[in-house]
Design an enzyme around this catalytic site. Sequence first.
Site, PDB file in Angstrom:
ATOM      1  N   SER A  60       4.601  23.077 -21.352  1.00 32.12           N
ATOM      2  CA  SER A  60       6.218  23.015 -21.462  1.00 32.12           C
ATOM      3  C   SER A  60       6.674  21.685 -20.748  1.00 32.12           C
ATOM      4  CB  SER A  60       6.669  24.220 -20.574  1.00 32.12           C
ATOM      5  OG  SER A  60       6.158  25.174 -21.250  1.00 32.12           O
ATOM      6  N   HIS A  98       4.606  21.207 -28.768  1.00 30.20           N
ATOM      7  CA  HIS A  98       5.260  22.112 -28.050  1.00 30.20           C
ATOM      8  C   HIS A  98       5.930  23.397 -28.758  1.00 30.20           C
ATOM      9  CE1 HIS A  98       8.322  23.141 -24.825  1.00 30.20           C
ATOM     10  NE2 HIS A  98       7.619  24.152 -24.788  1.00 30.20           N
ATOM     11  N   GLU A 108       8.289  20.835 -30.751  1.00 26.88           N
ATOM     12  CA  GLU A 108       8.553  19.576 -30.189  1.00 26.88           C
ATOM     13  C   GLU A 108       7.315  18.633 -30.273  1.00 26.88           C
ATOM     14  OE1 GLU A 108      11.644  18.618 -26.597  1.00 26.88           O
ATOM     15  OE2 GLU A 108      10.260  20.440 -26.301  1.00 26.88           O
ATOM     16  N   ASN A 116      13.461  21.613 -22.308  1.00 25.39           N
ATOM     17  CA  ASN A 116      13.493  22.406 -21.108  1.00 25.39           C
ATOM     18  C   ASN A 116      14.316  21.498 -20.093  1.00 25.39           C
ATOM     19  OD1 ASN A 116      12.135  24.691 -21.148  1.00 25.39           O
ATOM     20  ND2 ASN A 116      10.141  23.665 -21.345  1.00 25.39           N
TER      21      ASN A 116
HETATM   22  N1  NAD Z   1       5.412  31.572 -22.381  1.00 20.19           N
HETATM   23  C1  NAD Z   1       6.326  30.537 -22.869  1.00 20.19           C
HETATM   24  O1  NAD Z   1       7.340  30.907 -23.247  1.00 20.19           O
HETATM   25  C2  NAD Z   1       5.889  29.067 -23.275  1.00 20.19           C
HETATM   26  C3  NAD Z   1       6.800  28.468 -24.205  1.00 20.19           C
HETATM   27  C4  NAD Z   1       6.286  27.182 -24.719  1.00 20.19           C
HETATM   28  C5  NAD Z   1       4.885  26.445 -23.981  1.00 20.19           C
HETATM   29  N2  NAD Z   1       4.221  27.253 -23.013  1.00 20.19           N
HETATM   30  C6  NAD Z   1       3.276  26.663 -22.166  1.00 20.19           C
HETATM   31  O2  NAD Z   1       2.082  27.388 -22.928  1.00 20.19           O
HETATM   32  C7  NAD Z   1       1.029  27.340 -22.054  1.00 20.19           C
HETATM   33  C8  NAD Z   1       0.435  28.641 -21.852  1.00 20.19           C
HETATM   34  O3  NAD Z   1       1.450  29.747 -21.479  1.00 20.19           O
HETATM   35  P1  NAD Z   1       1.568  30.931 -21.768  1.00 20.19           P
HETATM   36  O4  NAD Z   1       2.738  31.372 -21.314  1.00 20.19           O
HETATM   37  O5  NAD Z   1       0.561  31.526 -22.864  1.00 20.19           O
HETATM   38  O6  NAD Z   1       0.358  31.620 -20.402  1.00 20.19           O
HETATM   39  P2  NAD Z   1      -0.390  32.681 -20.345  1.00 20.19           P
HETATM   40  O7  NAD Z   1      -0.609  33.039 -18.859  1.00 20.19           O
HETATM   41  O8  NAD Z   1       0.320  34.052 -21.325  1.00 20.19           O
HETATM   42  O9  NAD Z   1      -1.723  32.377 -21.038  1.00 20.19           O
HETATM   43  C9  NAD Z   1      -2.621  31.518 -20.375  1.00 20.19           C
HETATM   44  C10 NAD Z   1      -4.050  31.712 -20.981  1.00 20.19           C
HETATM   45  O10 NAD Z   1      -4.868  30.826 -20.441  1.00 20.19           O
HETATM   46  C11 NAD Z   1      -5.989  31.223 -20.033  1.00 20.19           C
HETATM   47  N3  NAD Z   1      -6.900  30.142 -19.214  1.00 20.19           N
HETATM   48  C12 NAD Z   1      -6.879  29.926 -18.029  1.00 20.19           C
HETATM   49  N4  NAD Z   1      -7.630  28.775 -17.788  1.00 20.19           N
HETATM   50  C13 NAD Z   1      -8.240  28.870 -18.765  1.00 20.19           C
HETATM   51  C14 NAD Z   1      -9.389  27.737 -19.231  1.00 20.19           C
HETATM   52  N5  NAD Z   1      -9.874  26.893 -18.366  1.00 20.19           N
HETATM   53  N6  NAD Z   1      -9.861  27.832 -20.623  1.00 20.19           N
HETATM   54  C15 NAD Z   1      -9.321  28.705 -21.478  1.00 20.19           C
HETATM   55  N7  NAD Z   1      -8.350  29.519 -21.243  1.00 20.19           N
HETATM   56  C16 NAD Z   1      -7.979  29.568 -19.925  1.00 20.19           C
HETATM   57  C17 NAD Z   1      -5.865  32.596 -19.276  1.00 20.19           C
HETATM   58  O11 NAD Z   1      -6.931  33.415 -19.202  1.00 20.19           O
HETATM   59  C18 NAD Z   1      -4.729  33.001 -20.153  1.00 20.19           C
HETATM   60  O12 NAD Z   1      -5.204  33.908 -21.236  1.00 20.19           O
HETATM   61  C19 NAD Z   1       1.540  26.706 -20.680  1.00 20.19           C
HETATM   62  O13 NAD Z   1       1.197  25.267 -20.884  1.00 20.19           O
HETATM   63  C20 NAD Z   1       2.911  26.997 -21.097  1.00 20.19           C
HETATM   64  O14 NAD Z   1       3.688  25.907 -20.230  1.00 20.19           O
HETATM   65  C21 NAD Z   1       4.902  28.640 -22.644  1.00 20.19           C
END
Ligand code: NAD
Length: 297
Positions: free
Chosen positions: A119, A140, A152, A190
Amino acid sequence: MNKNIVVIGAGTMGNGIAHTFAQTGFKVNLVDVSQDALDRGVKTITTNLDRIIAKGNLTEDEKAQTLANITTFTALEDAVKGADLIVEAATENIDLKLKIFQQMDAAAPADCILATNTSSISITKIASVTSRPEKVIGMHFMNPVPIMKLVEIIKGYSTSKETFDAIYEMSKVLGKVPVEVNDYPGFVANRILMPMINEAIYSLYEGVAGVEEIDTVMKLGMAHPMGPLQLADFIGLDVCLSIMNVLYDGFKNPKYAPCPLLVNMVTAKKMGVKSGEGFYDYSESKKAEKISKQFAK
Ligand SMILES: NC(=O)c1ccc[n+]([C@@H]2O[C@H](COP(=O)([O-])OP(=O)(O)OC[C@H]3O[C@@H](n4cnc5c(N)ncnc54)[C@H](O)[C@@H]3O)[C@@H](O)[C@H]2O)c1
């Protein structure tokens, strides 16, 4: 066109990204360090496919094919062996992402593109720990991924035109609308959204209006589908704070300073929906109260 896709992380975004690629017909290796997260991810994909079937937009056969396109892994090295494109969607933590990109770079084929769904973390910084910065790019997606059209596409300082074109075209194949963005703090989504949320929190902090009043102004006055404080609860207040800090650190401009109320709430572990309380109360007791009120009518 890339065919073998790997998605790292099976959480909120990772399972949505895997779903979208698999439903389009790509083979997807879905990786998470946690077997529980993988199981939950596949369950969520199954539930979401059932919703699409209920709307008449998918057949049972297409659902079965989509699920058959997904294989789960707990070991990254095994999953990335034949990859054409890896989309990293693990937890938003810079040290973790740098480590994962080093692992991906060492284990994936030399021509594989390494994309990140971050993000806010600098694509240029992530690319700098790999031996192929020209093949590193931001992809993104928005939440919920199977529904939201925008992607994005963020070019790091060294991202090649070839890599950019491949990911831009791939996004269109997925039925998304790609938008070209350069690598500066917060990208576009963002950089605009988070200061608005932060300003809504300042309005509450300074007593300009209450939570529901602020959200109502933005919903009814600006036609936003959800008020900024409720949206912050859904995103996660810890995530909002970390993105504000990226903007503040990156631009060194006080206009991006996170509101002290946001800092206090995160310190008190009031993270929004995921912790049961943020600007609104999502606790089980509140839910039970709501249900019993409905029955009382
Ligand atoms: N949640 C949102 O609305 C949103 C929107 C756009 C982008 N993002 C981005 O997407 C990414 C993920 O966010 P999310 O909300 O899905 O998080 P989340 O916490 O729901 O999921 C993250 C997952 O990554 C796993 N993980 C951690 N370390 C790991 C590793 N070494 N290898 C493999 N898996 C691993 C965790 O076990 C977890 O299941 C982040 O970079 C976040 O900034 C999130």
